[in-house]
Design an enzyme around this catalytic site. Structure first.
Site, PDB file in Angstrom:
ATOM      1  N   LYS A   3       0.740  -1.154  -0.188  1.00  0.00           N
ATOM      2  CA  LYS A   3       0.321  -0.216  -0.057  1.00  0.00           C
ATOM      3  C   LYS A   3       1.288   1.313  -0.035  1.00  0.00           C
ATOM      4  CE  LYS A   3      -0.740   0.039   5.320  1.00  0.00           C
ATOM      5  NZ  LYS A   3      -1.068  -0.856   6.124  1.00  0.00           N
TER       6      LYS A   3
ATOM      7  N   ARG B 199     -10.251   0.358  15.720  1.00  0.00           N
ATOM      8  CA  ARG B 199     -10.317   1.778  14.844  1.00  0.00           C
ATOM      9  C   ARG B 199     -10.728   0.970  13.296  1.00  0.00           C
ATOM     10  NH1 ARG B 199      -4.565   2.560  11.384  1.00  0.00           N
ATOM     11  NH2 ARG B 199      -5.385  -0.507  10.715  1.00  0.00           N
TER      12      ARG B 199
ATOM     13  N   TYR C 168      16.995  29.785   6.861  1.00  0.00           N
ATOM     14  CA  TYR C 168      15.215  30.589   6.971  1.00  0.00           C
ATOM     15  C   TYR C 168      15.265  30.492   9.043  1.00  0.00           C
ATOM     16  CZ  TYR C 168      12.846  30.864   2.379  1.00  0.00           C
ATOM     17  OH  TYR C 168      12.957  31.040   1.220  1.00  0.00           O
TER      18      TYR C 168
ATOM     19  N   MET D  42      12.598  24.517   1.348  1.00  0.00           N
ATOM     20  CA  MET D  42      11.336  23.739   0.333  1.00  0.00           C
ATOM     21  C   MET D  42      11.735  22.698  -0.307  1.00  0.00           C
ATOM     22  SD  MET D  42       8.484  25.035  -2.146  1.00  0.00           S
ATOM     23  CE  MET D  42       7.523  25.978  -1.532  1.00  0.00           C
TER      24      MET D  42
HETATM   25  C1  LIG Z   1      -0.385  -1.995   6.924  1.00  0.00           C
HETATM   26  C2  LIG Z   1      -1.327  -2.774   7.296  1.00  0.00           C
HETATM   27  C3  LIG Z   1      -0.062  -3.899   7.551  1.00  0.00           C
HETATM   28  C4  LIG Z   1       1.400  -3.352   7.535  1.00  0.00           C
HETATM   29  O1  LIG Z   1       1.710  -3.277   8.791  1.00  0.00           O
HETATM   30  P1  LIG Z   1       3.796  -3.326   8.799  1.00  0.00           P
HETATM   31  O2  LIG Z   1       3.703  -3.263  10.279  1.00  0.00           O
HETATM   32  O3  LIG Z   1       4.163  -2.588   8.110  1.00  0.00           O
HETATM   33  O4  LIG Z   1       4.314  -4.462   8.866  1.00  0.00           O
HETATM   34  C5  LIG Z   1      -0.749  -4.635   7.859  1.00  0.00           C
HETATM   35  N1  LIG Z   1      -1.706  -4.797   8.176  1.00  0.00           N
HETATM   36  C6  LIG Z   1      -2.260  -3.919   7.736  1.00  0.00           C
HETATM   37  C7  LIG Z   1      -4.277  -3.809   8.121  1.00  0.00           C
HETATM   38  C8  LIG Z   1      -2.139  -2.769   7.924  1.00  0.00           C
HETATM   39  O5  LIG Z   1      -3.093  -1.565   7.455  1.00  0.00           O
END
Ligand SMILES: *Cc1c(COP(=O)(O)O)cnc(C)c1O
Length: 360
Positions: free
Chosen positions: A38, A134, A256, A304
């Site tokens: 992802k 969550r 800056y 930047m």
């Molecule tokens: C992103 C995610 C993972 C991977 O987690 P890591 O800590 O990066 O290994 C696993 N399960 C779910 C549901 C996630 O959203």
């Protein structure tokens, strides 16, 4: 070929990637290790990463269907798990057409599911809330939800949950979370998936049928339990070049806001990377970078497009020299620490202005 003038880039070590995958998979040998790609493979370029892993991996995971479709368009054929499930009822049709597995977490998704033709609903994973609060169904609601599924869907069912503190090896919470999921898994004799990267290393009892490997795939330790994670190799090296060098006298300031001033006659290198590239603006004076074999500190504010580095202590340094911001020599954790953030955020924020290039 794309013409590149500014030589600021993230090199992606695909050999390290595959080795990390194989190493972590060997720690959970009974489980199917899902490669989580992802967020553009945690900023590493999902196409590059998925193509390198695809011969070694059965299943990929992404957050939502748009990310999975992009992988299909780039020619990835593996099944893909959609971690947040459908955002729209039409996602069921798309998922069926493209072999995406949907992880359902809420009642509205179950309503959508029940409105589908049965052949569209067979690869369903259910997310159970065991304490992250969550996403996921309450433990007490699972019986009712499973009773609504047809027999084939029930037979293929995978129950999932997610840890809130698995990076802490001494935490009791993961043990409790697993103890909440396991009775359901036994009751329905279905498969289960619980462990993220840290869970794989710290809580072997959570390996289950599928692990979901994200951060450690990219060579970054998900835990302070360094014994097992020493073998991981960082996949991304973020690099830029020195484009100017200035001499600064005692009392003069750099950048800056005049936040840093020289306490000795100093040589300051200006490097072509800034917060628009994803280098954190929060990085404080003292954050390490790596130049010509030495670790040196950034000084003054991150701009930047540029940062400034104190190179007074380097005997050899010239315009054009390469600077590593993180990667093989500078751990991304040290940058995260001095920027009040975490490695995950730094990786996923490398901006599209920075080309991702497979290391040769
Ligand atoms: C992103 C995610 C993972 C991977 O987690 P890591 O800590 O990066 O290994 C696993 N399960 C779910 C549901 C996630 O959203």
């Amino acid at each position: 070929m794309r013409y590149i003038s500014r030589d600021t880039q993230a090199t992606i070590d695909l050999n390290a990637l595959v080795e990390n995958y194989q190493y972590v998979a060997s720690i959970a040998p009974q489980s199917n290790t899902i490669a989580v790609v992802k967020a553009d493979a945690y900023g590493h370029d999902a196409n590059l990463v998925a193509h390198a892993l695809s011969p070694h991996v059965e299943l990929f995971a992404v957050g939502f269907i748009d990310e999975a479709l992009a992988l299909r368009q780039s020619g990835i054929k593996n099944n893909i798990l959609i971690l947040e499930g459908p955002f729209k009822v039409s996602d069921f049709t798309i998922a069926h057409e493209h072999n995406f597995l949907l992880m359902l977490h809420s009642d509205y998704q179950i309503d959508w599911l029940l409105s589908q033709q049965p052949q569209l609903t067979q690869n369903i994973w259910l997310k159970v809330d065991t304490g992250m609060n969550r996403l996921g169904f309450a433990i007490d609601d699972i019986d009712n939800i499973i009773s609504k599924l047809d027999t084939t869907t029930q037979q293929n069912l995978v129950l999932c949950s997610h840890f809130s503190t698995s990076e802490q090896i001494t935490s009791r919470k993961p043990v409790e979370q697993l103890a909440r999921l396991k009775p359901l898994v036994e009751k329905y004799s279905c498969q289960f998936s619980m462990a993220n990267s840290a869970g794989i290393f710290n809580f072997p009892a959570s390996h289950g049928d599928y692990t979901r490997l994200g951060l450690a795939l990219y060579g970054i330790s998900p835990t302070d339990n360094n014994l097992l994670t020493e073998q991981l190799n960082p996949v991304m090296t973020l690099q830029a070049k020195i484009i100017a060098i200035h001499q600064v006298e005692i009392g003069e300031t750099v950048g800056y806001g005049d936040t840093w001033s020289a306490t000795r006659t100093s040589k300051i290198a200006t490097v072509a990377i800034g917060y628009a590239d994803g280098y954190p603006r929060n990085a404080k004076s003292g954050t390490p970078v790596f130049i010509n074999g030495r670790v040196v500190p950034i000084v003054g504010r991150v701009s930047m497009d540029m940062i400034t580095v104190d190179v007074t202590d380097l005997t050899v340094v010239t315009v054009g020299d390469s600077v590593e911001l993180w990667g093989k020599h500078i751990s991304i954790d040290s940058v995260a620490k001095s920027s009040d953030t975490i490695n995950y955020e730094l990786l996923t924020r490398v901006s599209k202005r920075v080309p991702k290039v497979a290391a040769s």
